[in-house]
Scaffold this motif. Structure first.
Motif: not given
Length: 267
Positions: A58, A65, A149, A146, A151-152, A244, A61-62
């Motif tokens: 996580i 954004v 997984n 994204a 993720i928006t 997403a 992945l951040s």
């Protein structure tokens, strides 16, 4: 997306081709993501993250954004608190960043560059995967990971002050989302699956299964109310869900206009 994979070409020997084709995989077609097999791309096979690995991934992945607008806004916020040599350094960095693209900025910032290198190394199972990414295909891979997984990627604004307001609004609403524990327990109860079994789901499968269970619950509730009330909209349990979710951390147009007016009137 603008990136057309067909425009890329790579030179590989016949043995490599046979090995690649032998790996169980899917093409980049969103309707097949639920299968959980790696997606074949021009730089290798991109693997879905499993639930059991999510806590470790996580943080990596951040980084997705962050785009140029968000990085610039963060730097301007730091500038407000800086002084002396640190302030001079930040001003110089901002001037350089303003001229670049998101990809170029990430490559120039060691923390971001390393984060992407680690992320791509894990997802593509290739330590050199990040080096294969270019200005032309960066957005494709960022958006692909994204989507895979759940993720928006947030919409951002080039004005640092407006972007800071957007970040503040997102932070204030961050507690309204569905937590990981809620996802896990809901799927466990809804499917009768053990947590050991769910750990082997992909994060994508977990999210989509949760949404389908929620769809069934909405359908059951609406049909129940329809027996005692008039004009009840029956929920469609089989409707397609977006890969997403739409960004829930948004502000109204009125709020954005008010912020913009304040920013430009102060200049």
């Amino acid at each position: 997306m603008n990136f057309d994979k067909r425009k890329q070409s790579t030179i590989v020997d016949s043995d490599t081709v046979e090995q690649v084709e032998a790996i169980e995989h899917i093409e980049d077609i969103e309707d097949f993501y639920i299968q959980g097999s790696p997606i074949k791309t021009e730089i290798g096979f991109c693997h879905f993250i499993k639930v059991k690995d999510y806590s470790e991934m996580i943080g990596k992945l951040s980084v997705l954004v962050y785009d140029k607008n968000k990085i610039m806004a963060d730097m301007h916020q730091q500038k407000k608190k800086a002084s002396g040599e640190h302030l001079k350094s930040l001003i110089a960095s901002i001037e350089v960043v303003e001229q670049g693209t998101t990809f170029k900025i990430i490559k120039q910032l060691p923390n971001f560059d390393m984060a992407y290198q680690e992320l791509f190394s894990v997802l593509f199972r290739d330590d050199g995967a990040w080096k294969k990414v270019s200005e032309q295909n960066f957005n494709y891979y960022r958006e692909l990971i994204a989507k895979m997984n759940g993720i928006t990627l947030p919409e951002t604004n080039p004005n640092p002050e407006i972007q800071a307001f957007l970040d503040m609004a997102a932070k204030s609403k961050s507690g309204e989302g569905i937590g990981f524990t809620t996802l896990m327990t809901s799927v466990a109860v809804g499917q009768g699956a053990s947590y050991a079994q769910i750990n082997n789901y992909t994060v994508f499968q977990l999210n989509m299964t949760f949404r389908r269970i929620a769809g069934f619950k909405d359908y059951d509730t609406s049909t129940l109310f329809a027996t005692v009330a008039e004009k009840v909209d029956i929920s469609n349990w089989s409707k397609n869900h977006e890969i997403a979710e739409k960004n829930k951390h948004v502000i109204t147009k009125e709020e954005l206009d008010q912020t913009a007016n304040k920013v430009f009137n102060n200049n």
